[in-house]
Design an enzyme around this catalytic site. Structure first.
Site, short mmCIF file in Angstrom:
data_model
loop_
_atom_site.label_atom_id
_atom_site.label_comp_id
_atom_site.label_asym_id
_atom_site.label_seq_id
_atom_site.Cartn_x
_atom_site.Cartn_y
_atom_site.Cartn_z
N ASP A 178 0.86 -1.19 0.00
CA ASP A 178 0.00 0.00 0.00
C ASP A 178 0.90 1.25 0.00
O ASP A 178 2.12 1.15 0.08
CB ASP A 178 -0.98 -0.02 1.19
CG ASP A 178 -0.27 0.05 2.54
OD1 ASP A 178 0.87 -0.45 2.64
OD2 ASP A 178 -0.83 0.60 3.50
N HIS A 490 1.58 -8.74 -3.71
CA HIS A 490 0.63 -7.65 -3.42
C HIS A 490 1.44 -6.38 -3.19
O HIS A 490 1.79 -6.04 -2.05
CB HIS A 490 -0.22 -8.00 -2.20
CG HIS A 490 -1.39 -7.09 -2.02
ND1 HIS A 490 -2.61 -7.30 -2.62
CD2 HIS A 490 -1.53 -5.94 -1.32
CE1 HIS A 490 -3.45 -6.34 -2.30
NE2 HIS A 490 -2.80 -5.49 -1.50
N ASP A 534 0.80 -17.22 -4.73
CA ASP A 534 1.52 -16.16 -5.45
C ASP A 534 0.54 -15.44 -6.37
O ASP A 534 0.55 -15.62 -7.58
CB ASP A 534 2.67 -16.77 -6.26
CG ASP A 534 3.39 -15.72 -7.09
OD1 ASP A 534 3.29 -14.53 -6.74
OD2 ASP A 534 4.03 -16.08 -8.10
N GLU A 543 1.93 -10.19 0.32
CA GLU A 543 2.25 -8.76 0.31
C GLU A 543 3.74 -8.60 0.67
O GLU A 543 4.38 -9.55 1.11
CB GLU A 543 1.37 -7.98 1.29
CG GLU A 543 1.55 -6.47 1.15
CD GLU A 543 0.47 -5.64 1.83
OE1 GLU A 543 -0.43 -6.20 2.47
OE2 GLU A 543 0.55 -4.39 1.70
#
Ligand code: G3I
Ligand code: 9MR
Length: 565
Positions: A178, A490, A534, A543
């Site tokens: 993120d 991620h 994955d 992530e």
């Protein structure tokens, strides 16, 4: 990566779980003088061979240990130990019934690439700057998130800085996949880099990382850490010393490149854990930057003491996620360990007994460090400085905390079917299990540093094998490294980059655990050590974050230092 890759991987998943060689090795390889162990599945017995990868000639024959069940994966596995073979070269391991391994090397600097690229991954996650192709290669990208126009959220409002007040808080690293920045997780991550430097200045003094600052007179590792420390300093409110918990959008951004993700950003709530993580990192920085930038070092120490004073006045400001904020919480129900850690770093840096005496340091359970449990970081720093501490410190306690922890982990390594410390405790396969494995190695290395007992080093090395392929899924869990690395982490800059099929390299992905707290429909297994996917959808196993890279930075650097010629 593009949508069709995702669909294709879902179809393949329904046909087979993982495409890989059955015999599990460290896909980078082994040190000539280190232990060399592979894992052979399927209840295999009898002899195994090591073959020269070029000529296919057998160079070593050994006998498998008896197969054992590994409760975390449900497999019957046997260890193939070829430690007494030490010729450098490229090899693969074979067993007549079980098959083959990937090719691996035996060489002196076998983890050099990991030591470098795990730090460079942080460079790739730099906020507020473009990445030029001379440093970033095909992962060059535009700058994102200048963060010079950040709003004070209602939860963080004060008299001097009311709701909507604008501050500038640029730089730092994106926390993970993120785009937000969290002080708590920056705490352990940044500290671990600084500890690596403090413990191995000779090694890092020479390590060149091809980052924009390379070639200045400061070690590249310290330059990289400074990018995040500069940001952290802006998170302190100069009016009271308190530190904002995070800098974030209200919701997670979509799958966009950094420059396209332009929602408003806020600093949210001042918390005790943020103030203490901040104080600990700044007190450590005061030591590590003293030689290169004494004025900066003094500024860090002042900021550390100011944050500590705020925390003492506000000891129970635990993070509460405001209703309009959905991003990561890094909430912690107890800050006793953060108080101990910050006090220890301040005590070491100031030599002021008041900091030691402020806490009732005593024996505690041997729990591996994580973002929410930082007390062991206090023992690490205290142990490193044990000869410089004042009379106030209980040196026997410091030693016994480090050695006791190392003994517990070593016992796991000696008794586990996979020959690793990972899995010793029922709590190991959590969200970020690969970070846990790294922090176990970090603790084992501390026991070695205090005792000189090589068995702790070998145990630490075993988890390095684990993360690089000697594990049930057969992945090398580091992007860009090994024969079978994750391709779909991620990680927004990897996923959103239409031009690149390869993810940004050098990131350790979270790793297997069976909480399945995400949107993926199918996991290949419910066993904790095998439950890994994955796929972009799997933020609970695939992530990347700064705190999972950090212990592997430390561990790979330490190994390179100890095993060098
Ligand atoms: O503390 C309990 C423990 O008592 C219990 O035994 C165990 C059993 O599963 O759970 C523990 O809580 C876990 C907690 O982490 C502490 O380790 C939760 O189950 C688990 O869901 C939680 O995961 C955290 C996750 O955010 C969700 O909150 C991860 O540690 C944390 O690394 C992760 O961090 C996110 C950031 O919020 C946002 N950025 C990405 C980053 C990585 O995914
Ligand atoms: O991308 C987010 C990741 O960084 C976090 O660790 C994770 C858990 O907080 O959440 C991810 O965002 C997801 C959100 O929580 C739910 N909608 C889907 C988002 C990912 O596509």
């Amino acid at each position: 990566m593009k949508k069709y890759v995702l669909t294709l991987s879902c179809i393949l998943l329904s046909i087979q779980t993982w495409a890989q060689e059955p015999i599990k090795v460290n896909q980078l390889g082994y040190y000539p003088e280190g232990e060399k162990v592979a894992v052979v599945p399927g209840g295999a017995t009898g002899s195994f061979q090591v073959l020269d990868a070029q000529t296919n000639k057998v160079v070593y024959t050994g006998t498998l240990k008896s197969p054992q069940n590994w409760e975390h994966s449900g497999e019957e596995v046997a260890l193939a130990d070829f430690s007494d073979f030490s010729d450098t070269g490229s090899y693969k391991l074979m067993h007549p019934g079980a098959g083959s391994s990937y090719i691996f090397e035996i060489k002196d600097d076998v983890h050099h690439e990991l030591a470098k690229s795990a730090i460079r991954a942080l460079y790739y996650n730099r906020v507020s700057t473009g990445l030029e192709s001379q440093h970033a290669g095909k992962w060059a990208r535009m700058a994102g998130h200048p963060d010079d126009n950040v709003f004070v959220h209602a939860s963080a409002a004060s008299k001097e800085r009311p709701e909507g007040y604008v501050i500038s808080s640029p730089k730092g690293w994106y926390d993970a996949g993120d785009y937000n920045k969290y002080i708590v997780n920056s705490g352990i991550s940044t500290y671990t880099l600084l500890a690596a430097y403090e413990h191995y200045p000779e090694y890092y003094g020479d390590l060149s990382l091809n980052i924009p600052e390379s070639g200045n007179d400061v070690p590249d590792l310290l330059d990289e850490a400074r990018w995040n420390i500069d940001w952290m300093l802006t998170m302190q409110d100069p009016n009271d010393g308190g530190v904002y918990h995070k800098l974030t959008t209200l919701n997670f951004e979509g799958v966009l490149m950094p420059d396209e993700a332009v929602n408003d950003r806020y600093v949210v709530m001042k918390t005790t854990s943020a103030a203490l993580n901040f104080a600990a990192v700044m007190a450590t920085s005061a030591r590590t930057y003293a030689e290169y930038d004494p004025e900066f070092a003094r500024e860090c120490l002042k900021a550390a003491e100011y944050a500590w004073q705020w925390a003492v006045k506000n000891p129970e400001q635990l993070y509460r996620q405001p209703e309009d904020v959905q991003t990561g919480a890094y909430g912690d129900r107890s800050v006793d360990d953060e108080f101990d850690w910050a006090a220890a770093e301040l005590y070491i840096s100031t030599q002021n007994d008041d900091y030691w005496n402020a806490r009732d340091f005593q024996e505690t359970e041997f729990r591996t460090p994580s973002w929410s449990y930082v007390r062991p970081l206090a023992w690490i720093s205290l142990a490193h400085h044990i000869w410089d501490l004042t009379e106030a410190a209980d040196k026997d306690l410091i030693r016994s905390q480090i050695i006791g922890h190392g003994d517990m982990l070593k016992q796991g390594y000696q008794s586990s079917a996979y020959g690793i410390s990972m899995g010793q405790s029922g709590r190991d396969f959590v969200w970020g299990s690969n970070g846990m494995a790294g922090n176990q190695s970090l603790m084992l290395i501390q026991a070695y540093r205090l005792t000189g007992d090589d068995s702790y080093m070998q145990a630490a090395l075993s988890n390095l094998d684990y993360v690089l392929g000697r594990n049930p899924t057969g992945y090398s869990y580091v992007t860009g490294l090994g024969s079978f690395p994750p391709m779909n982490p991620h990680h927004r800059p990897s996923e959103a980059d239409e031009a690149n099929s390869e993810p940004v390299p050098g990131f350790v992905v979270g790793g297997p655990q069976n909480g399945h707290q995400d949107n993926c429909e199918v996991y290949p297994s419910d066993y904790p050590a095998s439950s890994f996917l994955d796929d972009w959808c799997s933020y609970s196993t695939n992530e990347v974050t700064i705190n999972w890279n950090a212990p592997w930075i430390y561990t790979s650097g330490a190994m390179e230092y100890y095993f060098k010629d």
